[in-house]
Motif scaffolding. Structure first.
Motif, PDB file in Angstrom:
ATOM      1  N   UNK A  22      -4.107  10.317   2.355  1.00  0.00           N
ATOM      2  CA  UNK A  22      -5.118  10.207   3.321  1.00  0.00           C
ATOM      3  C   UNK A  22      -6.294  10.276   2.044  1.00  0.00           C
ATOM      4  N   UNK A  23      -6.660   8.656   2.326  1.00  0.00           N
ATOM      5  CA  UNK A  23      -8.029   8.727   1.874  1.00  0.00           C
ATOM      6  C   UNK A  23      -9.066   9.158   1.833  1.00  0.00           C
ATOM      7  N   UNK A  57       0.380  -1.126  -0.097  1.00  0.00           N
ATOM      8  CA  UNK A  57      -0.136   0.648  -0.355  1.00  0.00           C
ATOM      9  C   UNK A  57       0.549   1.478   0.170  1.00  0.00           C
ATOM     10  N   UNK A  58       1.844   1.461   1.092  1.00  0.00           N
ATOM     11  CA  UNK A  58       2.493   2.416   0.654  1.00  0.00           C
ATOM     12  C   UNK A  58       3.389   2.630   0.019  1.00  0.00           C
ATOM     13  N   UNK A  59       3.719   1.544  -1.596  1.00  0.00           N
ATOM     14  CA  UNK A  59       4.884   1.707  -2.422  1.00  0.00           C
ATOM     15  C   UNK A  59       3.776   2.485  -4.027  1.00  0.00           C
ATOM     16  N   UNK A  60       2.140   1.929  -3.741  1.00  0.00           N
ATOM     17  CA  UNK A  60       1.259   2.369  -4.226  1.00  0.00           C
ATOM     18  C   UNK A  60       1.058   4.044  -4.170  1.00  0.00           C
ATOM     19  N   UNK A  61       1.083   4.401  -2.777  1.00  0.00           N
ATOM     20  CA  UNK A  61       0.584   5.317  -2.777  1.00  0.00           C
ATOM     21  C   UNK A  61       1.822   6.508  -2.552  1.00  0.00           C
ATOM     22  N   UNK A  62       2.790   5.602  -2.985  1.00  0.00           N
ATOM     23  CA  UNK A  62       4.299   6.731  -3.357  1.00  0.00           C
ATOM     24  C   UNK A  62       3.943   7.063  -4.769  1.00  0.00           C
ATOM     25  N   UNK A  63       3.680   5.737  -5.794  1.00  0.00           N
ATOM     26  CA  UNK A  63       4.024   6.226  -7.117  1.00  0.00           C
ATOM     27  C   UNK A  63       2.373   7.181  -7.523  1.00  0.00           C
TER      28      UNK A  63
END
Length: 300
Positions: free
Chosen positions: A297-298, A285-291
């Motif tokens: 924050x959704x 999830x952190x990787x998807x947020x970083x990308x």
């Protein structure tokens, strides 16, 4: 009319003891189901229906209403043990509800439009929701349902065996059979499933599997109701028997009532089958947020 997302969450709180402890994976404390709802809203779903246990209604509303108010319509449906039992006496030793297809049936009076079904604690990915919305808006009909087909290799755990519905498709890409394989794991550079007798069989990593992400027309409710009655006639006294979605889907296909499109997705599934899976989910999830796939924050 926009499609609806039905989230099977009746088992969610019972697994954790209460909703307060439900695991937070996202950078701002998001749970896995938050990501599914976010993906559904941006794919154009108009309503979220939660299937829950009646005694967790307040907990659910306290958690989800503040986040979702003004963003999407919400509804709450209860999976009660005696719902749709049509005169059958529920045995006293029956401890848990009747399974996923019964959970869907419990939403009969809340949904009148094409809808998708997902599990609360699986991460399905943006691509899957976009493809589901496209199907529900353009192709779904009383004789045309769908299942999102994940590539098996993107759904296994490094920490133990998993259970998957292995999909067989015909030359038109429609589901011909779904075989529940209860023990799938990586071994010696390949993926195998193990039978009850201990024999092992290799499976290709791109084999399509069901992760319980379905696209249905509301006609599925009447079909399920009839099937549930037949199921209870046979299984009422077996306290562990469960009425699963593939039972209904299999009846639909075998009786030539229609077709079930297998819609392939490139999304990587993840979920917490084993507690050791949790750090990997957080990392993913952190990787998807970083990308930039998801905001930090959704719900802000």
């Amino acid at each position: 009319m926009k499609p609806t997302l039905l989230i099977l969450a009746a088992g969610m709180a019972s697994r954790y003891g209460s909703l307060k402890q439900i695991q937070q994976f996202g950078p701002s404390g998001e749970t896995i189901v938050d990501y599914s709802i976010f993906d559904a809203i941006r794919a154009g779903f108009g309503k979220i229906v939660f299937i829950i246990r009646k005694d967790f209604e307040k907990d659910f509303k306290d958690i989800f209403e503040p986040k979702l108010k003004g963003k999407v319509a919400t509804d709450y449906v209860f999976q009660e043990m005696n719902a749709f039992t049509q005169g059958h006496e529920v045995p006293a030793d029956r401890a848990k509800p009747w399974g996923t297809a019964h959970a869907v049936l419990c939403a009969k009076n809340a949904i009148n439009e094409p809808f998708a079904v997902i599990n609360a604690d699986d991460f399905y990915g943006r691509d899957a929701f976009q493809k589901a919305a496209d199907f529900l808006n353009n192709k779904c009909a009383a004789d045309t349902y769908a299942v999102i087909g994940y590539e098996l290799g993107k759904t296994v755990s490094e920490h133990g065996s998993v259970s998957r519905g292995v999909c067989a498709a015909d030359e038109k890409g429609n589901l011909s059979a779904i075989n529940e394989r209860t023990k799938i794991y990586p071994e010696g550079g390949q993926i195998v499933y193990e039978e009850a007798d201990g024999s092992k069989h290799p499976l290709s990593p791109d084999t399509p599997v069901s992760m319980n992400f379905w696209g249905f027309h509301p006609s599925v409710f009447d079909l399920s109701e009839k099937q549930f009655k037949a199921f209870l006639d046979k299984n009422i006294s077996n306290p562990k028997s469960e009425f699963f979605i593939p039972i209904v889907v299999d009846h639909f296909i075998q009786n030539k009532l229609g077709v079930v499109n297998v819609i392939p997705t490139s999304s990587k599934w993840f979920g917490v089958t084993y507690k050791e899976d949790a750090p990997g989910v957080q990392e993913s999830l952190n990787a998807l947020v970083a990308k930039g796939e998801y905001p930090n924050n959704l719900w802000k």
